[in-house]
Design a protein around this motif. Structure first.
Motif, PDB file in Angstrom:
ATOM      1  N   MET A 170       0.842  -1.198   0.000  1.00 39.76           N
ATOM      2  CA  MET A 170       0.000   0.000   0.000  1.00 39.76           C
ATOM      3  C   MET A 170       0.878   1.249   0.000  1.00 39.76           C
ATOM      4  SD  MET A 170      -2.992  -0.967   2.683  1.00 39.76           S
ATOM      5  CE  MET A 170      -4.638  -0.742   2.093  1.00 39.76           C
ATOM      6  N   ARG A 171       0.660   2.114  -0.973  1.00 35.94           N
ATOM      7  CA  ARG A 171       1.486   3.331  -1.054  1.00 35.94           C
ATOM      8  C   ARG A 171       1.100   4.293   0.067  1.00 35.94           C
ATOM      9  NH1 ARG A 171       2.340   5.795  -6.773  1.00 35.94           N
ATOM     10  NH2 ARG A 171       3.931   4.179  -6.704  1.00 35.94           N
ATOM     11  N   THR A 172       2.085   4.638   0.907  1.00 31.03           N
ATOM     12  CA  THR A 172       1.798   5.457   2.085  1.00 31.03           C
ATOM     13  C   THR A 172       2.523   6.792   2.000  1.00 31.03           C
ATOM     14  OG1 THR A 172       1.614   3.419   3.360  1.00 31.03           O
ATOM     15  CG2 THR A 172       1.847   5.445   4.629  1.00 31.03           C
ATOM     16  N   LEU A 173       1.766   7.867   2.199  1.00 34.07           N
ATOM     17  CA  LEU A 173       2.358   9.199   2.165  1.00 34.07           C
ATOM     18  C   LEU A 173       2.189   9.847   3.535  1.00 34.07           C
ATOM     19  CD1 LEU A 173       3.570  11.599   0.657  1.00 34.07           C
ATOM     20  CD2 LEU A 173       1.257  12.229  -0.045  1.00 34.07           C
ATOM     21  N   LEU A 174       3.315  10.259   4.144  1.00 31.02           N
ATOM     22  CA  LEU A 174       3.273  10.891   5.463  1.00 31.02           C
ATOM     23  C   LEU A 174       3.490  12.391   5.297  1.00 31.02           C
ATOM     24  CD1 LEU A 174       5.492   8.208   7.227  1.00 31.02           C
ATOM     25  CD2 LEU A 174       3.004   8.447   7.431  1.00 31.02           C
ATOM     26  N   PRO A 184      -1.834   7.874  -3.593  1.00 29.96           N
ATOM     27  CA  PRO A 184      -1.561   7.138  -2.345  1.00 29.96           C
ATOM     28  C   PRO A 184      -2.760   6.288  -1.914  1.00 29.96           C
ATOM     29  CG  PRO A 184      -2.115   9.415  -1.855  1.00 29.96           C
ATOM     30  CD  PRO A 184      -2.234   9.262  -3.354  1.00 29.96           C
ATOM     31  N   ASP A 185      -2.469   5.162  -1.247  1.00 34.44           N
ATOM     32  CA  ASP A 185      -3.550   4.372  -0.650  1.00 34.44           C
ATOM     33  C   ASP A 185      -3.816   4.850   0.775  1.00 34.44           C
ATOM     34  OD1 ASP A 185      -3.721   2.439  -2.849  1.00 34.44           O
ATOM     35  OD2 ASP A 185      -1.667   1.951  -2.224  1.00 34.44           O
ATOM     36  N   ILE A 186      -2.715   5.278   1.428  1.00 32.67           N
ATOM     37  CA  ILE A 186      -2.834   5.758   2.810  1.00 32.67           C
ATOM     38  C   ILE A 186      -2.144   7.114   2.902  1.00 32.67           C
ATOM     39  CG2 ILE A 186      -2.138   5.335   5.207  1.00 32.67           C
ATOM     40  CD1 ILE A 186      -2.177   2.375   4.629  1.00 32.67           C
ATOM     41  N   VAL A 187      -2.818   8.070   3.553  1.00 31.60           N
ATOM     42  CA  VAL A 187      -2.177   9.354   3.812  1.00 31.60           C
ATOM     43  C   VAL A 187      -2.184   9.564   5.319  1.00 31.60           C
ATOM     44  CG1 VAL A 187      -2.476  11.842   3.644  1.00 31.60           C
ATOM     45  CG2 VAL A 187      -2.761  10.451   1.618  1.00 31.60           C
ATOM     46  N   GLY A 188      -1.035   9.921   5.888  1.00 35.57           N
ATOM     47  CA  GLY A 188      -0.967  10.141   7.341  1.00 35.57           C
ATOM     48  C   GLY A 188      -0.461  11.535   7.643  1.00 35.57           C
ATOM     49  N   PHE A 189      -1.196  12.272   8.480  1.00 41.32           N
ATOM     50  CA  PHE A 189      -0.801  13.633   8.858  1.00 41.32           C
ATOM     51  C   PHE A 189      -0.296  13.667  10.293  1.00 41.32           C
ATOM     52  CE2 PHE A 189      -3.975  14.534   5.603  1.00 41.32           C
ATOM     53  CZ  PHE A 189      -3.397  15.589   4.908  1.00 41.32           C
ATOM     54  N   ILE A 218      -7.141   5.987   2.702  1.00 41.32           N
ATOM     55  CA  ILE A 218      -7.346   5.902   4.157  1.00 41.32           C
ATOM     56  C   ILE A 218      -6.574   7.069   4.778  1.00 41.32           C
ATOM     57  CG2 ILE A 218      -6.847   4.519   6.222  1.00 41.32           C
ATOM     58  CD1 ILE A 218      -7.014   2.048   4.330  1.00 41.32           C
ATOM     59  N   VAL A 219      -7.236   7.837   5.638  1.00 41.35           N
ATOM     60  CA  VAL A 219      -6.544   8.982   6.243  1.00 41.35           C
ATOM     61  C   VAL A 219      -6.248   8.700   7.720  1.00 41.35           C
ATOM     62  CG1 VAL A 219      -6.673  11.436   6.823  1.00 41.35           C
ATOM     63  CG2 VAL A 219      -7.571  10.622   4.626  1.00 41.35           C
ATOM     64  N   LEU A 220      -4.954   8.830   8.069  1.00 42.35           N
ATOM     65  CA  LEU A 220      -4.512   8.641   9.455  1.00 42.35           C
ATOM     66  C   LEU A 220      -4.028   9.975  10.005  1.00 42.35           C
ATOM     67  CD1 LEU A 220      -2.097   5.594   8.881  1.00 42.35           C
ATOM     68  CD2 LEU A 220      -4.576   5.516   9.264  1.00 42.35           C
ATOM     69  N   TYR A 252     -13.107  13.314   7.635  1.00 37.75           N
ATOM     70  CA  TYR A 252     -12.254  12.704   6.602  1.00 37.75           C
ATOM     71  C   TYR A 252     -11.165  11.817   7.203  1.00 37.75           C
ATOM     72  CZ  TYR A 252     -14.745  16.366   4.288  1.00 37.75           C
ATOM     73  OH  TYR A 252     -15.761  17.168   3.855  1.00 37.75           O
ATOM     74  N   VAL A 253     -11.036  11.855   8.535  1.00 37.04           N
ATOM     75  CA  VAL A 253      -9.999  11.037   9.184  1.00 37.04           C
ATOM     76  C   VAL A 253     -10.589   9.686   9.566  1.00 37.04           C
ATOM     77  CG1 VAL A 253      -8.608  10.820  11.281  1.00 37.04           C
ATOM     78  CG2 VAL A 253      -8.662  12.971  10.047  1.00 37.04           C
ATOM     79  N   ASP A 254      -9.866   8.613   9.236  1.00 36.72           N
ATOM     80  CA  ASP A 254     -10.359   7.270   9.555  1.00 36.72           C
ATOM     81  C   ASP A 254      -9.805   6.757  10.882  1.00 36.72           C
ATOM     82  OD1 ASP A 254     -11.806   6.753   7.005  1.00 36.72           O
ATOM     83  OD2 ASP A 254      -9.804   7.126   6.183  1.00 36.72           O
ATOM     84  N   ILE A 255      -8.495   6.934  11.067  1.00 37.34           N
ATOM     85  CA  ILE A 255      -7.876   6.389  12.283  1.00 37.34           C
ATOM     86  C   ILE A 255      -6.949   7.442  12.888  1.00 37.34           C
ATOM     87  CG2 ILE A 255      -6.340   4.577  13.196  1.00 37.34           C
ATOM     88  CD1 ILE A 255      -7.298   2.847  10.786  1.00 37.34           C
ATOM     89  N   VAL A 256      -7.048   7.596  14.217  1.00 35.20           N
ATOM     90  CA  VAL A 256      -6.161   8.533  14.917  1.00 35.20           C
ATOM     91  C   VAL A 256      -5.189   7.733  15.767  1.00 35.20           C
ATOM     92  CG1 VAL A 256      -6.076  10.345  16.658  1.00 35.20           C
ATOM     93  CG2 VAL A 256      -7.913  10.347  14.982  1.00 35.20           C
TER      94      VAL A 256
END
Ligand code: B12
Length: 466
Positions: A1-5, A67-72, A96-98, A117-121
């Motif tokens: 899964m392509r992940t962008l932080l 991206p499949d996952i974006v994390g902020f 998926i937004v983290l 818009y956030v899925d997981i914290v």
């Protein structure tokens, strides 16, 4: 899964500090160590990446693809910025937004309630949990029992227990090669650095002190966890050899808490000959009550040229209100600063809080007088902010007082002003303190001696204007 932080920019543009994003750097390292190579870091604070939320998907597509996952990472004052950035990314990529970082550690519920818009914290450290989360998401396995995460389930918000990483050496350093090291400002914080190429490093996590204005113990726990000196030295050697780094800023909350840790670290730096290649500073401060002549001498001989100390007030009554624990009186503060000055040439910045609840304007005048009477080289008068994670914030919340977290910044008293005080008076006090402190010839001369280039002069003017 392509992940962008992503490290977000504060959209209203009031960002003036920009250090390397080591929190998400550690996450990228942990993903790579677990075999997830498709990971990237995007720092929106960098001049070249400053972009509106509407245009972010285009930039992401151009730089990384979908991206499949974006994390902020989220600080309290970037809550609204992340809300906007995440909306546009979620709508465009259906990713998926983290969210993690300081505000997430303190207020996971708040984020899940207010940011649809956030899925997981992440309400805890991410190095162990994130790779496992991605593995489970890939395999379609349940994530319910994973520690350090919060999520929505039916109409409930589930906040799982926190688990701290025991052995910090397990994740040896941030994934520096994914951070655009050379694009960061030459002076990432404050006004001066001694050398040009600066990098941030953290050697311990945690703080056991109960200061009421600070969220640090809640963010990284009360127990101090340490990296081994060898591990830290390896990171510095890498930064020196790969990126030509000349100055290190340690961001620990309590680097001198354990005498053995700081002494061993200094000795390891010297043994590796790094004291001849770099200088270093403790930008997040050291606790004065944990200093003694031996520590100060070791630090200086290993290359330390500057540290910040939290003095906070010149009034013993206010220091008690702040629960400054073992360091609650002005007499011991003076004694410790005199020890530093007697045994080293380390430059000291004293940080004070103006407008603390329960402090009167006269108390803050006392702080200014105290600052002028101490043998410190620089001063910061920050305005009081009840940051989430701190006892002061919890007190206000219990009283039902609403605080605008987007305005949280200890450089301007906008989000909250204590009863009996007002914005104008607090600002005036800060300016008065700075003026009276820096106008003195000895201090001014010391500062002028630090200026080495035109770029520093430009930086000073820019920061003063902000
Ligand atoms: C270094 C530092 C900075 C740096 C930037 C930090 C960075 N990450 O690049 C600078 C100097 C720029 C900075 C600025 C500010 N800071 Co600061 N800072 C720190 C400090 C000292 C260390 C942070 C750190 O590097 N920790 C080590 C790393 C490993 O931890 P981490 O970043 O939290 O990341 C971990 C987890 O949170 C999680 N995680 C983080 N992000 C993400 C993202 C995802 C997707 C996931 C899954 C997980 C995850 O996993 C990471 C690895 O375990 C902390 C104190 C502390 N104890 O945390 C204060 C602290 C975070 N700062 C604080 C404050 C108040 C500020 C300012 C608002 C100050 C101001 N001007 O008023 C500004 C504004 C920040 C902004 N909006 O950009 C407060 C936070 C309060 C709050 N509720 O927001 C803290 C807690 C200090 C305190 N004692 O109160 N800061």
């Amino acid at each position: 899964m392509r992940t962008l932080l992503i490290f977000p920019n504060k959209i209203d543009g009031s960002n003036y500090w920009c250090t390397h994003p080591i929190g998400i750097g550690y996450l990228a390292k942990s993903l790579k160590m677990s075999g997830f190579d498709d990971v990237a870091i995007l720092d929106l604070r960098l001049k070249k990446n400053r972009i509106s939320p509407e245009d972010l998907p285009k930039l992401v597509m151009k730089k990384f693809g979908k991206p499949d996952i974006v994390g902020f990472t989220m600080f309290s004052n970037t809550f609204s910025s992340v809300l906007k950035y995440s909306e546009f990314l979620k709508k465009k990529f259906d990713c998926i937004v983290l969210v993690g970082g300081p505000h997430a550690l303190f207020e996971p519920q708040d984020i899940l309630k207010r940011n649809p818009y956030v899925d997981i914290v992440f309400n805890g450290e991410g190095e162990e949990t994130l790779p496992e989360l991605i593995r489970r998401l890939q395999k379609g396995e349940a994530i319910d029992n994973l520690p350090n995460i919060s999520f929505r389930k039916s109409d409930q918000i589930v906040i799982n227990e926190r688990k701290f990483i025991e052995d910090l050496d397990k994740f040896p350093m941030p994934e520096w090669d994914l951070i655009e090291v050379k694009d960061y400002p030459l002076t990432p914080v404050g006004i001066f650095t001694k050398r040009k190429k600066v990098a941030s490093v953290i050697t311990t996590r945690g703080c056991p002190y109960p200061c009421t204005y600070c969220g640090a113990p809640k963010s990284m726990g009360k127990k101090i966890r340490k990296r081994s000196p060898e591990n830290v030295v390896q990171e510095i050697e890498y930064l020196v050899s790969k990126y030509g780094i000349e100055e290190i800023h340690f961001w620990d909350d309590n680097i001198t808490f354990e005498k053995e840790h700081i002494i061993n670290l200094c000795r390891a730096i010297k043994q590796a000959g790094l004291h001849k290649k770099i200088v270093w500073a403790c930008s997040n401060g050291v606790r004065l009550d944990r200093l003694d002549p031996e520590i100060v001498k070791e630090m200086e001989s290993a290359g330390c040229y500057y540290f910040l100390v939290g003095i906070e007030s010149g009034s013993d009554r206010v220091l008690k209100l702040m629960r400054r624990a073992q360091l609650s009186d002005t007499k011991s503060i003076r004694e410790k600063i005199e020890i530093v000055k007697k045994h080293s040439k380390i430059r000291v910045l004293g940080a004070f809080i103006i407008g603390f609840p329960g402090a009167t304007p006269q108390d803050d005048e006392e702080s200014i007088r105290f600052a002028l009477s101490l043998p410190i080289d620089k001063v910061a008068f920050n305005t009081f902010m009840p940051y989430p994670g701190s006892e002061e914030y919890n007190k206000l919340k219990l009283q039902g007082i609403n605080i605008n977290i987007d305005e949280m910044d200890y450089h301007k008293p906008k989000a909250y002003i204590a009863p009996g005080r007002n914005e104008k008076e607090i600002k005036r006090k800060v300016l008065k303190g700075l003026f009276l402190f820096y106008i003195r010839p000895k201090i001014l001369f010391g500062i002028l001696k630090e200026i080495k280039s035109l770029s520093q002069i430009i930086m000073i003017i820019q920061r003063l204007l902000k």
